[in-house]
Design a protein around this motif. Sequence first.
Motif, PDB file in Angstrom:
ATOM      1  N   PHE A 111      -2.106  -7.321   8.433  1.00  0.00           N
ATOM      2  CA  PHE A 111      -0.922  -6.488   8.212  1.00  0.00           C
ATOM      3  C   PHE A 111      -0.049  -7.062   7.084  1.00  0.00           C
ATOM      4  O   PHE A 111       0.531  -6.309   6.291  1.00  0.00           O
ATOM      5  N   ILE A 112       0.060  -8.399   7.016  1.00  0.00           N
ATOM      6  CA  ILE A 112       0.836  -9.005   5.928  1.00  0.00           C
ATOM      7  C   ILE A 112       0.165  -8.713   4.584  1.00  0.00           C
ATOM      8  O   ILE A 112       0.834  -8.449   3.575  1.00  0.00           O
ATOM      9  N   GLU A 113      -1.171  -8.733   4.566  1.00  0.00           N
ATOM     10  CA  GLU A 113      -1.881  -8.377   3.333  1.00  0.00           C
ATOM     11  C   GLU A 113      -1.600  -6.929   2.945  1.00  0.00           C
ATOM     12  O   GLU A 113      -1.420  -6.615   1.754  1.00  0.00           O
ATOM     13  N   GLU A 114      -1.534  -6.065   3.957  1.00  0.00           N
ATOM     14  CA  GLU A 114      -1.201  -4.661   3.677  1.00  0.00           C
ATOM     15  C   GLU A 114       0.214  -4.557   3.136  1.00  0.00           C
ATOM     16  O   GLU A 114       0.483  -3.789   2.186  1.00  0.00           O
ATOM     17  N   CYS A 115       1.136  -5.318   3.728  1.00  0.00           N
ATOM     18  CA  CYS A 115       2.521  -5.317   3.245  1.00  0.00           C
ATOM     19  C   CYS A 115       2.592  -5.751   1.786  1.00  0.00           C
ATOM     20  O   CYS A 115       3.301  -5.137   0.956  1.00  0.00           O
ATOM     21  N   ASN A 116       1.843  -6.799   1.447  1.00  0.00           N
ATOM     22  CA  ASN A 116       1.865  -7.304   0.074  1.00  0.00           C
ATOM     23  C   ASN A 116       1.263  -6.301  -0.899  1.00  0.00           C
ATOM     24  O   ASN A 116       1.689  -6.210  -2.060  1.00  0.00           O
ATOM     25  N   ALA A 117       0.278  -5.554  -0.440  1.00  0.00           N
ATOM     26  CA  ALA A 117      -0.282  -4.508  -1.295  1.00  0.00           C
ATOM     27  C   ALA A 117       0.739  -3.420  -1.562  1.00  0.00           C
ATOM     28  O   ALA A 117       0.843  -2.910  -2.693  1.00  0.00           O
ATOM     29  N   LEU A 118       1.519  -3.072  -0.531  1.00  0.00           N
ATOM     30  CA  LEU A 118       2.560  -2.067  -0.713  1.00  0.00           C
ATOM     31  C   LEU A 118       3.644  -2.595  -1.649  1.00  0.00           C
ATOM     32  O   LEU A 118       4.169  -1.850  -2.500  1.00  0.00           O
ATOM     33  N   ARG A 119       4.009  -3.871  -1.496  1.00  0.00           N
ATOM     34  CA  ARG A 119       5.001  -4.482  -2.378  1.00  0.00           C
ATOM     35  C   ARG A 119       4.494  -4.502  -3.831  1.00  0.00           C
ATOM     36  O   ARG A 119       5.259  -4.271  -4.777  1.00  0.00           O
ATOM     37  N   ALA A 120       3.212  -4.795  -3.983  1.00  0.00           N
ATOM     38  CA  ALA A 120       2.647  -4.819  -5.335  1.00  0.00           C
ATOM     39  C   ALA A 120       2.772  -3.462  -6.002  1.00  0.00           C
ATOM     40  O   ALA A 120       3.036  -3.367  -7.212  1.00  0.00           O
ATOM     41  N   GLY A 121       2.603  -2.412  -5.173  1.00  0.00           N
ATOM     42  CA  GLY A 121       2.758  -1.067  -5.720  1.00  0.00           C
ATOM     43  C   GLY A 121       4.173  -0.758  -6.130  1.00  0.00           C
ATOM     44  O   GLY A 121       4.414   0.168  -6.916  1.00  0.00           O
ATOM     45  N   GLU A 122       5.096  -1.521  -5.584  1.00  0.00           N
ATOM     46  CA  GLU A 122       6.510  -1.346  -5.931  1.00  0.00           C
ATOM     47  C   GLU A 122       6.950  -2.385  -6.969  1.00  0.00           C
ATOM     48  O   GLU A 122       8.144  -2.512  -7.263  1.00  0.00           O
ATOM     49  N   GLY A 123       5.989  -3.158  -7.474  1.00  0.00           N
ATOM     50  CA  GLY A 123       6.316  -4.159  -8.478  1.00  0.00           C
ATOM     51  C   GLY A 123       6.960  -5.404  -7.912  1.00  0.00           C
ATOM     52  O   GLY A 123       7.650  -6.128  -8.652  1.00  0.00           O
ATOM     53  N   LYS A 124       6.719  -5.686  -6.630  1.00  0.00           N
ATOM     54  CA  LYS A 124       7.334  -6.848  -5.977  1.00  0.00           C
ATOM     55  C   LYS A 124       6.295  -7.938  -5.748  1.00  0.00           C
ATOM     56  O   LYS A 124       5.111  -7.676  -5.539  1.00  0.00           O
ATOM     57  N   ALA A 125       6.746  -9.168  -5.760  1.00  0.00           N
ATOM     58  CA  ALA A 125       5.857 -10.317  -5.548  1.00  0.00           C
ATOM     59  C   ALA A 125       5.384 -10.362  -4.097  1.00  0.00           C
ATOM     60  O   ALA A 125       6.086  -9.918  -3.180  1.00  0.00           O
ATOM     61  N   PRO A 126       4.218 -10.904  -3.854  1.00  0.00           N
ATOM     62  CA  PRO A 126       3.709 -11.009  -2.477  1.00  0.00           C
ATOM     63  C   PRO A 126       4.545 -11.995  -1.678  1.00  0.00           C
ATOM     64  O   PRO A 126       5.078 -12.967  -2.208  1.00  0.00           O
ATOM     65  N   LEU A 127       4.629 -11.727  -0.385  1.00  0.00           N
ATOM     66  CA  LEU A 127       5.323 -12.623   0.536  1.00  0.00           C
ATOM     67  C   LEU A 127       4.368 -13.731   0.981  1.00  0.00           C
ATOM     68  O   LEU A 127       3.179 -13.497   1.228  1.00  0.00           O
ATOM     69  N   LEU A 128       4.903 -14.940   1.089  1.00  0.00           N
ATOM     70  CA  LEU A 128       4.153 -16.040   1.681  1.00  0.00           C
ATOM     71  C   LEU A 128       4.278 -15.987   3.195  1.00  0.00           C
ATOM     72  O   LEU A 128       5.271 -15.481   3.731  1.00  0.00           O
ATOM     73  N   ILE A 129       3.281 -16.532   3.892  1.00  0.00           N
ATOM     74  CA  ILE A 129       3.376 -16.623   5.353  1.00  0.00           C
ATOM     75  C   ILE A 129       4.147 -17.879   5.704  1.00  0.00           C
ATOM     76  O   ILE A 129       3.799 -18.988   5.286  1.00  0.00           O
ATOM     77  N   ASN A 130       5.223 -17.705   6.473  1.00  0.00           N
ATOM     78  CA  ASN A 130       6.095 -18.791   6.894  1.00  0.00           C
ATOM     79  C   ASN A 130       5.738 -19.156   8.334  1.00  0.00           C
ATOM     80  O   ASN A 130       5.977 -18.367   9.252  1.00  0.00           O
ATOM     81  N   PRO A 131       5.136 -20.331   8.580  1.00  0.00           N
ATOM     82  CA  PRO A 131       4.726 -20.696   9.944  1.00  0.00           C
ATOM     83  C   PRO A 131       5.870 -20.646  10.941  1.00  0.00           C
ATOM     84  O   PRO A 131       5.663 -20.285  12.111  1.00  0.00           O
ATOM     85  N   ALA A 132       7.095 -21.007  10.522  1.00  0.00           N
ATOM     86  CA  ALA A 132       8.231 -20.963  11.442  1.00  0.00           C
ATOM     87  C   ALA A 132       8.559 -19.537  11.838  1.00  0.00           C
ATOM     88  O   ALA A 132       8.960 -19.266  12.986  1.00  0.00           O
ATOM     89  N   LEU A 133       8.398 -18.593  10.909  1.00  0.00           N
ATOM     90  CA  LEU A 133       8.640 -17.186  11.227  1.00  0.00           C
ATOM     91  C   LEU A 133       7.521 -16.585  12.076  1.00  0.00           C
ATOM     92  O   LEU A 133       7.756 -15.631  12.818  1.00  0.00           O
ATOM     93  N   MET A 134       6.316 -17.138  11.987  1.00  0.00           N
ATOM     94  CA  MET A 134       5.206 -16.617  12.800  1.00  0.00           C
ATOM     95  C   MET A 134       5.487 -16.813  14.285  1.00  0.00           C
ATOM     96  O   MET A 134       5.233 -15.927  15.107  1.00  0.00           O
ATOM     97  N   THR A 135       6.037 -17.980  14.665  1.00  0.00           N
ATOM     98  CA  THR A 135       6.362 -18.179  16.078  1.00  0.00           C
ATOM     99  C   THR A 135       7.565 -17.337  16.474  1.00  0.00           C
ATOM    100  O   THR A 135       7.617 -16.786  17.589  1.00  0.00           O
ATOM    101  N   ALA A 136       8.552 -17.207  15.567  1.00  0.00           N
ATOM    102  CA  ALA A 136       9.719 -16.376  15.864  1.00  0.00           C
ATOM    103  C   ALA A 136       9.305 -14.914  16.054  1.00  0.00           C
ATOM    104  O   ALA A 136       9.789 -14.227  16.965  1.00  0.00           O
ATOM    105  N   SER A 137       8.401 -14.418  15.206  1.00  0.00           N
ATOM    106  CA  SER A 137       7.926 -13.042  15.326  1.00  0.00           C
ATOM    107  C   SER A 137       7.195 -12.820  16.641  1.00  0.00           C
ATOM    108  O   SER A 137       7.348 -11.787  17.304  1.00  0.00           O
TER     109      SER A 137
END
Length: 565
Positions: free
Chosen positions: A415-441
Amino acid sequence: MNTCLRKGLSVLLSAVIAVSVAGIPAMKSAASACGYTMSGTAHVQDYGDTEAVFDQTEGILTLGTRGQSKRVERITVNFTNESLTDASGNLLTGGLEYRVHVQDIGWMDWVSQGQSAGTAGQSKRLEGLEIVLTGDLAKYYSVQYQVHIQDYGDAQGFVRDGALAGTTGESKRLEEVKIKLVPIGSAGADMSVNYRVHRQDYGWEAAYLSDGATSGTTGQSKRLEGIEIYLQGSQYSGGIKYRTHVQDYGWQGWCSDGEMSGTQGEAKRLEAIQIELTGDLANYYDVYYCVHAQNYGWLDWAKNGEMSGTAGKGYRLEAIQIKLVSKGGKAPGATVLPYVDSEMIANAGAILSAAQEEYNKAGINWLNETSVAAGGQTVEYYIERAKSDGLVSASDLDCYMTLASTENIYKSIAFIEECNALRAGEGKAPLLINPALMTASTASAAISSKTVGHVMFKAGYINAGENLAWGYSDPFTGWYFKEKGTANDGHYKNIVNGSYTSTGFAYGAGSGMFLYGSVAEQSFSYYSNSYCMTTADYKAALDAYMADAAAAYNAAQAAYDKLNK
C-alpha cells in the motif's frame, strides 16, 4: 665284514660325528625358542582321554579333534615357563587358570594349570572356555585361544585373556581347543574388536565381524535379539563390557568379553546398547558404536558407555557397527544423535512449539525491534496505554496481533508503494517507511478497529497526520480517487502533501474483527532519520528477518521430525 673291521668303522664314525657336533652350536629345542612348553589331555566323546599336541615351532597347544563331530567333555592343561623373563632377566612368575561352560551345568569353577575342567562319564559337552594368565606373566604376555565350534567352525577366531571362546545358550559343542602365548605389543597381539549378533529368523551369525563392519541386517525388518563382543590382541590390560535394553525387560546387567547380552529363543528385540572399555585399555582407546534402528535407520555414533538406540518407542535394533579409535581420535562419523527416548522427543516438541510461537510472532517482533531501534515505541506500549486510559473496549484491542502478522506487514508495504506511485503522479517525492510510525499505525488501527474516528491520535499519543478507512480492500479508492477534486479531501491532501517525508501503515481484514470487515491506517510525518528506509530496503530487511525466523523454525521442525518417528 670281520669283527676288527666293524670295530674300526665304528670308531671312525664316532670320531666324525664328534667332530661335526663340536664344530656347530648346540641347537635349542623349539620349546626353548618360544620360552615355554604346554601339554595336557582332552576327554573326547567315544575316545576318552586323548593327549594334547604341542607345536614347538608355533608354541600352540591343540586339544581334541577336528572334522569328526566329537565333543570335548573335559580338558587339562599343563604349562611350564622355561625362559620367559622380565627386563632384568628374572623368570616370570605365574601360570594359567581356566574355566569351562558345560552342558546342563553352566560355568564351572576356575581351576589352575594341571587341573581338570569339565566332566567325564556324563556325556556332557564343553560349550565355552575362558583362560587367563596369572602373576607377572600377565604383565608381559597375552594368552590367546581358539575353539572349533559345532556348525561355526573356526569363525570366532582367537580370543584372549579371559574372553569367551565358544558359546553359551546355543547347545553348540566344542570339538577342538588351541592355546598359545603372545608377547604383549607384538604383531600377534594387535587390537581389534569382534562381534556377532543373534537375528530374528536367522539366529546367530556364523562369522564374527570386526572393526566397523556391519553385523545384522538392514532393509529386512529383522530384530536383533542378542550380541557377543570381545577384543583380540592388546598391549594393555583390560577388556570390554556391554549391556542391552531388551523388550519387556529393560536394561540388563553388564556382560563382558564375549558373553551373550540379550536373549535367544524368546523373540525379544534389542532396543538399545551401551559399550565400554575396561582397565588400562580405556586410557588408550575409545570404543565407538552405532546402530540401525527401526524407522530411524542408522543413528549417529555413541562412545564409551553412551546409550545407542531408542527407549520408550518399542523399536527394534536391526544392525550394529563397532570400532576402536585411539584415545581422543576422530570419531568414525557424526555423534549428534546416537540415542532417542521419549523425554528427548518431548523436549524437541517443546522447542518446536516455542519456535512456532516465535515464528508466528515474527511480524510483531520485527515491528517492535525496528521501532525501538529508531527511537519509537512498541505496539504493546500503545495498546496497554489505551487499555489503561479506557479509550475503547479492551476486547477491541485483541486484533493487534492480526494487524502485525507478517502477511499484513507485506500488504502494508504494498500500500505504501501504491501511495508513492500516486505521489509520483502528483510530482511528489516518495515517502520513506518510518519504523516508529509502523508500530504507531498498527496500534492506532487496533484502537480504531471497531470505532470510527481518530481515537489514538486525538488522545495525543503521537503527533502525525493520519488516514483511516473501514470496509475497503484498497483504501486509496476512497482516500485518493473519491476525494480528489472534492471539498472533503483531507485524506487526499495527506497523500500528496510534499512536506511529509516518512510514513507508517497498517492493514487488517476479517469479519467480526474489524468494522465493516477491514481497517486501514496510514500515518504521515515531516520527520525522518537514518532508520527510515525506502520500501525496497524495508522489504529486503524484512525478507532477511523472516528468513532467519523461518530457518530457526525449520531447524526445530527438522530436529523434531528426526526424533519423532
